[in-house]
Design an enzyme around this catalytic site. Structure first.
Site, PDB file in Angstrom:
ATOM      1  N   GLY A 110      14.377  30.769  17.916  1.00 36.24           N
ATOM      2  CA  GLY A 110      14.245  29.360  17.554  1.00 36.24           C
ATOM      3  C   GLY A 110      15.014  29.053  16.281  1.00 36.24           C
ATOM      4  O   GLY A 110      14.621  28.211  15.477  1.00 36.24           O
ATOM      5  N   ALA A 159      17.666  27.502  15.511  1.00 33.83           N
ATOM      6  CA  ALA A 159      18.277  26.200  15.257  1.00 33.83           C
ATOM      7  C   ALA A 159      17.243  25.128  14.977  1.00 33.83           C
ATOM      8  O   ALA A 159      17.597  23.959  14.784  1.00 33.83           O
ATOM      9  CB  ALA A 159      19.147  25.787  16.451  1.00 33.83           C
ATOM     10  N   GLY A 160      15.973  25.501  14.928  1.00 27.42           N
ATOM     11  CA  GLY A 160      14.896  24.531  14.730  1.00 27.42           C
ATOM     12  C   GLY A 160      14.628  24.230  13.273  1.00 27.42           C
ATOM     13  O   GLY A 160      15.175  24.834  12.354  1.00 27.42           O
ATOM     14  N   SER A 185      13.100  27.153  11.056  1.00 22.59           N
ATOM     15  CA  SER A 185      14.144  28.117  10.693  1.00 22.59           C
ATOM     16  C   SER A 185      15.115  27.542   9.680  1.00 22.59           C
ATOM     17  O   SER A 185      15.635  28.257   8.819  1.00 22.59           O
ATOM     18  CB  SER A 185      14.905  28.561  11.935  1.00 22.59           C
ATOM     19  N   ASP A 194      -2.685  28.222   7.869  1.00 20.88           N
ATOM     20  CA  ASP A 194      -4.078  27.775   7.859  1.00 20.88           C
ATOM     21  C   ASP A 194      -4.800  28.261   6.600  1.00 20.88           C
ATOM     22  O   ASP A 194      -5.594  27.526   5.997  1.00 20.88           O
ATOM     23  CB  ASP A 194      -4.794  28.285   9.111  1.00 20.88           C
ATOM     24  N   ARG A 238      -3.694  26.101   3.734  1.00 19.71           N
ATOM     25  CA  ARG A 238      -4.331  24.787   3.813  1.00 19.71           C
ATOM     26  C   ARG A 238      -5.783  24.853   3.338  1.00 19.71           C
ATOM     27  O   ARG A 238      -6.258  23.949   2.634  1.00 19.71           O
ATOM     28  CB  ARG A 238      -4.277  24.278   5.254  1.00 19.71           C
ATOM     29  N   HIS A 259      -5.326  30.273  16.111  1.00 18.60           N
ATOM     30  CA  HIS A 259      -4.618  29.198  15.423  1.00 18.60           C
ATOM     31  C   HIS A 259      -4.741  27.938  16.287  1.00 18.60           C
ATOM     32  O   HIS A 259      -3.844  27.560  17.033  1.00 18.60           O
ATOM     33  CB  HIS A 259      -3.151  29.573  15.222  1.00 18.60           C
TER      34      HIS A 259
END
Length: 440
Positions: A104, A106-107, A110, A252, A255, A280
């Protein structure tokens, strides 16, 4: 510039050299003598490959060779101009290069993460790395753009970039695999269907890791539903210890620390021993019973038990969904930070008395959690990439009840992907309206 001279005796099994690179090297005197140049196509197309070393004071016409499909994957652009790290190790100025694979790539996640890795922020200021980036046919141009930005950033520790749509190329000799890419849930897609779609992706990636990655590779699964995807991946990679697979629950944990710090009126570095138990998803359990604020149990600092059991727990469980509503997309920057935190927790010693959360394989766990699932639990590390589960934790009836709920969800998900873990036919009975981890 035309190539003018042929010298077969100096040609070797390196990658394709362009004339511009050869001429550049022939007239550059400041480079070390072991510096070499290669240029290769982006995709693993089976073209003839030309290779040649550069002899002093001459430019050579390289000889054609047939590409070995099992050979080193193609590198990208300026990263084909790499140091001979084996020769350079003699100076003791650099550590041995490590291979980091990212799916992933190109997301958005990343896009934040890769530059942290390349800068030395994660593995240290003297640790050279190679980034092996996995994309899809649809994202390959975007992946080239990512590689261009990495080029233009001039990171001295980044010695190689490989981009490919083939996991068997990207995972070759990988010592770390950060599996971020996954299909998000779209309108009208049932939860069980998405588990199957993403499960097939991670089954294939598990097989590729099993075939070509380092036998002690560390794998962090980020693509959701990450717990079940990690289980599928490890089941398809029996050559890699199951203990080496992690599902990312560090976001998580971060957070939860933030919410406790806000309530207590302290800075977040005062919050320790924070565990996220389970999946998750919205069934995850942020553990305020064992957490501490400035060394004191949370319940001694925050005496509002109703807030802890209801508002705090729900805020952590649904934080991602609220962020999507506000931001219009899922978290990316904070997710990349949490991946960095997760890696650092495995490669640096855990502070005395503290621990961190990670979704890990449950076999042999001391908490009575069902075996053969991936479940977030408290871990400690001695800085070698390995970890041990924390034994000195406390349970009460409230915590046990919450753990049972998230455990049941993971066991149900496991049944849905049984055909992908080699355990029989899928028997899926999941509520279709439950918020998926990918929607957090």
């Amino acid at each position: 510039m035309a190539l003018t001279q042929l010298n077969n005796s100096t040609c070797s099994k390196t990658q394709l050299h362009s004339s511009s690179q050869l001429s550049f090297l022939s007239r550059t005197r400041t480079l070390p003598r072991h510096y070499h140049s290669t240029f290769a196509p982006l995709h693993r197309t089976q073209h003839a490959r030309i290779s040649c070393s550069v002899a002093p004071n001459q430019v050579q016409v390289p000889a054609a060779q047939t590409q070995d499909p099992k050979g080193k994957p193609d590198c990208y652009g300026v990263f084909c101009l790499t140091y001979d790290l084996k020769a350079e190790e003699e100076t003791k100025s650099w550590k041995k290069l490590i291979n980091i694979a990212v799916s992933g790539a190109a997301g958005m996640i990343s896009n934040h993460l890769l530059f942290k890795l390349a800068s030395g922020e994660v593995f240290g200021p003297d640790q050279p790395i190679a980034l092996k980036l996995l994309g899809s046919e649809r994202s390959i141009q975007a992946l080239e753009g990512v590689a261009m930005e990495l080029e233009d950033s001039l990171f001295p520790l980044l010695r190689e970039v490989v981009i490919s749509i083939d996991p068997y190329e990207v995972f070759q000799d990988a010592e770390w695999a950060l599996l971020i890419g996954a299909k998000p849930r779209g309108p009208g897609v049932e939860r069980a269907a998405l588990l199957d779609i993403n499960g097939q992706i991670f089954a294939e990636q598990g097989k590729a890791l099993n075939a070509v990655a380092s036998r002690n590779a560390k794998v962090i699964v980020v693509g959701n539903p990450c717990n079940t995807n990690a289980l599928i991946c490890l089941k398809n990679a029996p050559n890699i210890p199951a203990k080496n697979f992690h599902a990312l629950t560090r976001l998580d944990e971060n957070r939860a620390k933030c919410q406790l710090a806000l309530k207590a009126g302290v800075f977040y570095d005062k919050v320790s021993n924070m565990t996220i138990w389970g999946n998750h998803s919205t069934t995850q359990v942020p553990d305020f019973l064992n957490a501490k604020i400035d060394g004191l149990p949370v319940k001694e600092v925050i005496k509002d038990n109703k807030w802890l059991e209801e508002e705090f727990t729900e805020k952590v469980q649904k934080r991602g969904g609220v962020l999507i509503q506000k931001w219009g997309r899922s978290s990316a920057a904070s997710t990349s930070v949490s991946i960095v935190d997760a890696i650092r927790s495995l490669i640096t010693p855990t502070p005395e008395g503290d621990w961190f959360s990670s979704g890990v394989y449950t076999n042999g766990n001391p908490y009575g959690i069902a075996e053969d699932i991936v479940f977030s639990m408290p871990c400690r590390s001695k800085a070698n990439g390995d970890y041990e589960l924390v034994k000195d934790v406390t349970f009460d009836d409230y915590l046990r009840q919450k753990l049972a709920k998230t455990e049941a969800e993971l066991l149900a998900e496991k049944k849905c992907v049984a055909h992908l873990t080699g355990e029989g036919i899928a028997v899926c009975d999941l509520p279709g309206d439950t918020m998926l981890p990918g929607e957090m």
